[in-house]
Enzyme design. Structure first.
Site, PDB file in Angstrom:
ATOM      1  CE  LYS A  81     -10.348   3.254   3.843  1.00 19.92           C
ATOM      2  NZ  LYS A  81     -10.206   3.042   2.392  1.00 19.92           N
ATOM      3  CB  SER A 156      -8.263  -0.346   2.043  1.00 17.45           C
ATOM      4  OG  SER A 156      -8.753   0.864   1.510  1.00 17.45           O
ATOM      5  CB  SER A 180     -10.310   0.924  -1.199  1.00 16.24           C
ATOM      6  OG  SER A 180      -9.064   0.281  -1.199  1.00 16.24           O
TER       7      SER A 180
END
Lengths: 485, 96
Positions: A81, A156, A180
């Site tokens: 990420k 996210s 997330s």
């Protein structure tokens, strides 16, 4: 199709690498072909250096040839990420603010993965600064759900979940402040774990809300999730919340017929989609049939979780994001002639709408005259939520709910309504507020869209959660289903 | 619970310059969010907050100098630098 390299689990890849029937280079080349063909459709990766990952794969193959393999992750790609620092690679947090930043150092988890021989494989799209539940807040690009390209992947960590579901990579790192990791895992039909607060060092994770943020593993199977967790969880003095060696002994797993599973009273009655409720009931029935004891538990303050979270998280974000002032790194406005203008214009140009909204909200709840009414009350509510969860987890091994009330929605559907989006995290937020480990496990479909159930356990009960879900996975081989790309 | 807020004051505190459209949009959205927060005002809560950390340990490490980023690595990522230092707009006026 069962032999297609992009569908293999990390565990299967490790077996083939060990047996000498596969090389890391051959694996990476197959994954790169898939990336070239399909990433423009899915939008999971924002950056990938093909020469770098091939060089890492060759180095792994060379180690193996010399009998110097570092671990069972050696030669296996892990995608990252874009809020976790990898030296020499972009660290954008999908924000214009950090669009040009190249990280000068590795995060603790990256050091750990390199030490295990894993291939650090590309940067994954996310909501800007991890603020969002659809990845639509990325300033860089859109990411779409591999199960239905008209829909969002969740967020996210939407790039992480989409990359796994698309077969781009067997393992990925996400971060989870209010759901997330778990919410996009549920929406994309993959496994996502938010560990106990303190189990994994956040050194090198860009801070959003420091009392809530955790890095966690995401994968297409429970075994893979555990393999990655084991590589990430180690002491690190650079994160003062990270457990020392003596504090991090995980609780042992419990046999399924000894398990006590708590179901919050009335959890499926309000706001949960019919098919999500049906899939959750089927999972509960499965555990009951396996001999587990199903118990109703009371969590009376659950309704306070979302408002409490948005007060605490935005307060901490407004403080953490004060560092983006245009001085040391990140965007600096070319219009500024004074230091105050430099700060104000750089921030106004660099941050997107959701980040500005949350900074303003956090500034408000901390401001003179309002801090007692909002921030201090939220801390008191947080204590109550924590003690209710710990009391419930005295009686049961874990609490089971849906991960998200409804399946992935269409792109653009909720972007103008922040409050509706905040409610996506209603089941995942309490685990962050209470610092508890929580896992999303694929458990069925709502029409053509994946649905997950959510397990929350006592501190350090990761192995219990993984073992319980492994029993479910063995009878529900969802992993062999492929997103229709 | 008071829910009135002054968007100009907040923007100033947060060091954000907002357009008229942004002010209207964020005011409206934040009002909705704050209305939703009113469940917190009505809730029966414990008198004081414990620090909401599951396992509380003092984890301050010893203050021992260690390796950190060198000047070159730091200035390389800075928006502007000169002679190994980060440069910013003039802070102090000539007259003062």
């Amino acid at each position: 199709m069962s032999d297609a390299l992009h569908l293999l689990s990390a565990t299967e890849i490790a077996q083939r690498l060990h047996a000498g029937t596969l090389t890391s280079r051959a694996l990476v080349e197959a994954l790169l072909i898939r990336y070239r063909n399909l990433n423009s459709k899915v939008g999971a990766f924002t950056y990938l250096s093909e020469s770098d990952v091939i060089a890492q794969a060759e180095a792994s193959d060379e180690r193996r040839k010399q009998g110097k393999t570092l671990s069972s992750l050696d030669g296996i790609p892990v995608a990252i990420k874009d809020n976790i620092a990898v030296k020499g690679q972009p660290l954008t947090c999908s924000s214009k603010m950090l669009a040009k930043l190249i990280s000068p150092y590795d995060a603790h988890v990256i050091e750990a993965l390199r030490a295990a021989g894993a291939i650090i494989y590309g940067r994954l799209n996310m909501d800007e600064f991890a603020m969002g539940s659809s990845t639509e807040n990325s300033a860089l690009q859109k990411t779409y759900n591999p199960w239905d390209l008209a829909r969002i992947p969740g967020g996210s960590s939407g790039g992480s979940a989409a990359a796994l579901a698309a077969g781009f990579v067997p393992l990925a790192l996400g971060s989870d402040t209010g759901g997330s990791i778990r919410q996009p895992a549920s929406h994309c039909g993959v496994v996502g774990l938010k560990p106990t607060y303190g189990l994994i060092s956040r050194y090198g994770l860009v801070a959003f809300a420091s009392s809530l943020d955790q890095i966690g593993p995401m994968a297409r199977s429970i075994d893979d999730c555990e393999l990655l967790l084991n590589a990430l969880a180690s002491p690190d003095a650079r994160d003062m919340t990270c457990f020392d060696q003596g504090q991090r002994t995980l609780l042992p797993p419990v046999a399924v017929n000894q398990l006590r599973i708590g179901i919050p009273r009335g959890i499926l009655d309000k706001g949960v989609g019919q098919e999500v409720a049906a899939a959750t009931r089927a999972a509960i029935d499965f555990y009951r049939a396996q001999g587990a004891t199903i118990v109703e538990v009371d969590l009376p303050s659950s309704d306070l979780a979302v408002p409490t979270y948005y007060v605490v998280a935005t307060a901490e974000a407004s403080s953490n994001l004060a560092r983006y002032d245009g001085v040391r790194y990140g965007h600096r406005s070319s219009q500024a002639t004074t230091p105050v203008e430099m700060m104000t214009l750089s921030r106004s140009e660099g941050f997107g709408p959701e980040v500005k909204r949350r900074i303003l909200l956090g500034t408000f709840v901390l401001s003179a005259g309002y801090a007692d009414a909002y921030y201090v009350r939220a801390l008191r509510a947080r204590s109550k939520i924590l003690s209710e969860h710990l009391a419930a987890l005295e009686k049961v091994d874990m609490i089971l709910t849906p991960t998200v009330p409804t399946p992935a929605f269409k792109a653009g559907e909720k972007i103008s309504d922040p409050l509706q989006l905040y409610l996506e995290d209603i089941f995942t937020i309490p685990a962050n507020l209470a610092g508890l480990p929580a896992l999303s496990v694929p458990c069925g479909k709502s029409q053509h869209l994946p649905v997950g159930f959510h397990l929350v356990g006592a501190p350090l009960s990761e192995k219990k959660l993984l073992a319980a879900s492994r029993v479910f996975e063995a009878s529900h081989p969802y992993r062999h289903q492929q997103a229709p790309l | 619970m008071a829910k009135g807020f002054d968007i100009d004051h907040l923007a100033k505190l947060a060091r954000l310059q907002l357009s008229a459209e942004e002010k209207a949009l964020y005011s409206n959205q934040l009002s909705q969010v704050l209305t939703y927060f009113e469940t917190l005002a009505r809730a029966d809560l414990p008198p004081a907050a414990n620090v909401a950390q599951v396992i509380e340990e003092s984890a301050l490490r010893a203050d021992i100098p260690g390796q950190s980023l060198g000047v070159e690595a730091v200035t390389k990522i800075a928006p502007a630098s000169r002679d190994g230092q980060i440069s910013v707009p003039r802070v102090v006026d000539d007259e003062s």
